[in-house]
Motif scaffolding. Structure first.
Motif, short mmCIF file in Angstrom:
data_model
loop_
_atom_site.label_atom_id
_atom_site.label_comp_id
_atom_site.label_asym_id
_atom_site.label_seq_id
_atom_site.Cartn_x
_atom_site.Cartn_y
_atom_site.Cartn_z
N ASN A 1 0.85 -1.30 0.02
CA ASN A 1 0.13 -0.04 -0.05
C ASN A 1 0.97 1.42 0.15
OD1 ASN A 1 1.07 0.20 2.51
ND2 ASN A 1 -0.92 -0.55 3.53
N GLN A 2 0.41 2.42 0.01
CA GLN A 2 0.94 3.75 -0.06
C GLN A 2 1.83 3.87 1.10
OE1 GLN A 2 0.89 5.56 -2.66
NE2 GLN A 2 2.54 6.88 -1.84
N GLU A 3 1.38 3.30 2.26
CA GLU A 3 2.04 3.58 3.79
C GLU A 3 3.29 2.73 3.50
OE1 GLU A 3 1.82 2.00 7.97
OE2 GLU A 3 0.01 2.37 7.27
N MET A 4 3.31 1.49 2.74
CA MET A 4 4.71 0.80 2.65
C MET A 4 5.60 1.94 1.54
SD MET A 4 5.57 -2.87 1.12
CE MET A 4 5.21 -3.93 2.39
N LEU A 5 5.15 2.26 0.54
CA LEU A 5 5.73 3.14 -0.23
C LEU A 5 6.41 4.50 0.29
CD1 LEU A 5 6.62 2.68 -3.52
CD2 LEU A 5 4.51 4.25 -3.65
N LYS B 1 12.35 3.58 -3.17
CA LYS B 1 11.25 3.19 -4.22
C LYS B 1 11.98 2.58 -5.51
CE LYS B 1 8.37 6.98 -2.87
NZ LYS B 1 7.46 8.14 -3.11
N PRO B 2 13.10 2.97 -5.86
CA PRO B 2 13.64 2.15 -6.99
C PRO B 2 14.08 0.32 -6.47
CG PRO B 2 14.75 4.14 -6.76
CD PRO B 2 13.81 4.15 -5.69
N MET B 3 14.52 0.63 -5.37
CA MET B 3 14.67 -0.90 -4.81
C MET B 3 13.41 -1.70 -4.75
SD MET B 3 17.54 -0.14 -1.84
CE MET B 3 16.71 -1.58 -0.65
N LEU B 4 12.40 -1.13 -4.24
CA LEU B 4 11.02 -1.86 -4.54
C LEU B 4 10.46 -2.11 -5.69
CD1 LEU B 4 9.16 -2.67 -2.09
CD2 LEU B 4 7.96 -0.58 -2.30
N PHE B 5 10.79 -1.35 -6.63
CA PHE B 5 10.46 -1.34 -8.11
C PHE B 5 11.26 -2.59 -8.52
CE2 PHE B 5 11.42 -1.12 -12.63
CZ PHE B 5 10.03 -1.27 -13.05
N ALA B 6 12.42 -2.52 -8.31
CA ALA B 6 13.42 -3.70 -8.94
C ALA B 6 13.08 -5.15 -8.24
CB ALA B 6 14.74 -3.38 -8.26
N PHE C 1 13.45 -8.12 4.16
CA PHE C 1 14.92 -8.09 3.99
C PHE C 1 15.10 -6.46 3.64
CE2 PHE C 1 18.75 -7.40 1.68
CZ PHE C 1 19.75 -7.42 2.62
N LEU C 2 14.78 -5.99 2.55
CA LEU C 2 14.96 -4.68 1.98
C LEU C 2 14.61 -3.46 3.18
CD1 LEU C 2 13.75 -4.68 -1.74
CD2 LEU C 2 16.08 -4.72 -0.69
N GLN C 3 13.17 -3.93 3.85
CA GLN C 3 12.74 -2.81 4.85
C GLN C 3 13.77 -2.94 6.10
OE1 GLN C 3 8.81 -4.53 5.35
NE2 GLN C 3 8.21 -2.61 4.70
N ASN C 4 14.19 -4.19 6.62
CA ASN C 4 15.23 -4.23 7.67
C ASN C 4 16.61 -3.65 7.44
OD1 ASN C 4 13.43 -5.78 8.98
ND2 ASN C 4 14.48 -7.62 8.35
N HIS C 5 17.05 -3.82 6.08
CA HIS C 5 18.24 -3.18 5.58
C HIS C 5 17.99 -1.65 5.61
CE1 HIS C 5 22.24 -2.83 3.83
NE2 HIS C 5 21.58 -2.16 2.88
N MET C 6 17.00 -1.14 5.10
CA MET C 6 16.75 0.49 5.19
C MET C 6 16.65 0.87 6.64
SD MET C 6 16.81 1.33 2.04
CE MET C 6 16.15 3.17 2.03
N ALA C 7 15.85 0.09 7.51
CA ALA C 7 15.83 0.46 8.81
C ALA C 7 17.39 0.64 9.59
CB ALA C 7 14.90 -0.49 9.61
N THR C 8 18.18 -0.38 9.10
CA THR C 8 19.60 -0.47 9.67
C THR C 8 20.35 0.54 9.36
OG1 THR C 8 19.40 -2.79 9.86
CG2 THR C 8 21.44 -1.73 9.87
#
Length: 128
Positions: free
Chosen positions: A36-40, A49-54, A90-97
């Protein structure tokens, strides 16, 4: 089915399947429907956003390869929404780190991201 489940009921029932849509574009649209938009908007960094699209693109490509049979994979692998969710987690955890502020010096470790997504999340199931 369970031995106590009536076979007649199973034969009369409507069966549903959840097949991935044909084509990369339809696959990307489908994976975009999983968040959803909240995750984006959850991270302010430009890389998010490019990582999520990839990730959506990679998942759609891998799912699309199944239709090629032996040319794609010798053994049919059932990549599904769970694989995509694990990669996004994993991407979210990496971004949070590394944090939201790119100016503080913490950068995205692209080697780690590539290894975790391609070799562990998706490649770990491929044996041929």
């Amino acid at each position: 089915p369970h031995p106590k489940f009536p076979i007649g009921l199973l034969q009369m029932s409507i069966k549903l399947t959840n097949e991935p849509p044909p084509g990369i574009k339809a696959g990307i649209k489908r994976t975009y429907g999983w968040f959803n938009q909240e995750m984006l908007d959850s991270y302010r960094r430009a890389e998010w956003k490019p990582m999520l699209f990839a990730q959506c693109f990679v998942h759609s490509n891998i799912v699309e390869r199944k239709k090629f049979g032996p040319i794609g994979f010798c053994i049919p692998y059932e990549f599904n929404q769970g694989d995509w969710q694990a990669s996004v987690q994993f991407l979210q955890n990496h971004m949070a780190t590394i944090g939201d502020d790119a100016k503080k010096g913490a950068q995205v470790s692209w080697v780690t991201v590539r290894y975790m997504v391609s070799e562990i999340q998706y490649g770990g199931r491929i044996t041929d």
